[in-house]
Scaffold this motif. Structure first.
Motif, PDB file in Angstrom:
ATOM      1  N   MET A   1       0.835  -1.187   0.000  1.00 59.44           N
ATOM      2  CA  MET A   1       0.000   0.000   0.000  1.00 59.44           C
ATOM      3  C   MET A   1       0.881   1.254   0.000  1.00 59.44           C
ATOM      4  O   MET A   1       1.839   1.348   0.766  1.00 59.44           O
ATOM      5  CB  MET A   1      -0.876  -0.021   1.255  1.00 59.44           C
ATOM      6  N   LYS A   2       0.566   2.207  -0.879  1.00 60.89           N
ATOM      7  CA  LYS A   2       1.363   3.420  -0.970  1.00 60.89           C
ATOM      8  C   LYS A   2       1.086   4.346   0.206  1.00 60.89           C
ATOM      9  O   LYS A   2      -0.041   4.433   0.686  1.00 60.89           O
ATOM     10  CB  LYS A   2       1.047   4.159  -2.269  1.00 60.89           C
ATOM     11  N   ARG A   3       2.120   5.023   0.608  1.00 57.08           N
ATOM     12  CA  ARG A   3       1.999   5.977   1.690  1.00 57.08           C
ATOM     13  C   ARG A   3       1.530   7.314   1.123  1.00 57.08           C
ATOM     14  O   ARG A   3       1.946   7.704   0.028  1.00 57.08           O
ATOM     15  CB  ARG A   3       3.355   6.136   2.342  1.00 57.08           C
ATOM     16  N   PHE A   4       0.665   8.044   1.842  1.00 64.59           N
ATOM     17  CA  PHE A   4       0.177   9.337   1.379  1.00 64.59           C
ATOM     18  C   PHE A   4       1.238  10.406   1.604  1.00 64.59           C
ATOM     19  O   PHE A   4       1.767  10.543   2.704  1.00 64.59           O
ATOM     20  CB  PHE A   4      -1.112   9.738   2.118  1.00 64.59           C
ATOM     21  N   VAL A   5       1.561  11.137   0.558  1.00 70.44           N
ATOM     22  CA  VAL A   5       2.508  12.254   0.642  1.00 70.44           C
ATOM     23  C   VAL A   5       1.790  13.485   0.107  1.00 70.44           C
ATOM     24  O   VAL A   5       1.237  13.452  -0.994  1.00 70.44           O
ATOM     25  CB  VAL A   5       3.767  11.963  -0.202  1.00 70.44           C
ATOM     26  N   PRO A   6       1.793  14.597   0.868  1.00 68.74           N
ATOM     27  CA  PRO A   6       1.122  15.818   0.389  1.00 68.74           C
ATOM     28  C   PRO A   6       1.728  16.293  -0.939  1.00 68.74           C
ATOM     29  O   PRO A   6       2.920  16.101  -1.197  1.00 68.74           O
ATOM     30  CB  PRO A   6       1.394  16.839   1.494  1.00 68.74           C
ATOM     31  N   TYR A   7       0.901  16.923  -1.743  1.00 70.62           N
ATOM     32  CA  TYR A   7       1.329  17.381  -3.073  1.00 70.62           C
ATOM     33  C   TYR A   7       2.523  18.324  -2.973  1.00 70.62           C
ATOM     34  O   TYR A   7       3.444  18.270  -3.778  1.00 70.62           O
ATOM     35  CB  TYR A   7       0.159  18.073  -3.778  1.00 70.62           C
TER      36      TYR A   7
END
Length: 60
Positions: A1-7
């Motif tokens: 599962m990919k980790r969320f990184v802010p834009y």
């Protein structure tokens, strides 16, 4: 599962990839729909005056 990184924290390459994905969903390109800038110099318009051969004959 990919980790969320802010834009804002994405690298330049990753931002381009995200933008390209979003652009693929557009049906109409907004760039081609913009009207011409009326203040910009238009070469075609300037050339029409130069090509007018009737004004040259009137001086003779």
């Amino acid at each position: 599962m990919k980790r969320f990184v802010p834009y804002k924290k994405l690298s330049k390459k990753q931002k381009r990839a995200v933008n390209a994905e979003k652009r693929a969903m557009w049906r109409i390109s907004p760039v081609t729909r913009r009207p011409d800038n009326p203040k910009a110099y238009n070469r075609k318009k300037a050339r029409k005056w130069e090509d007018d051969s009737s004004s040259v004959l009137s001086f003779y």
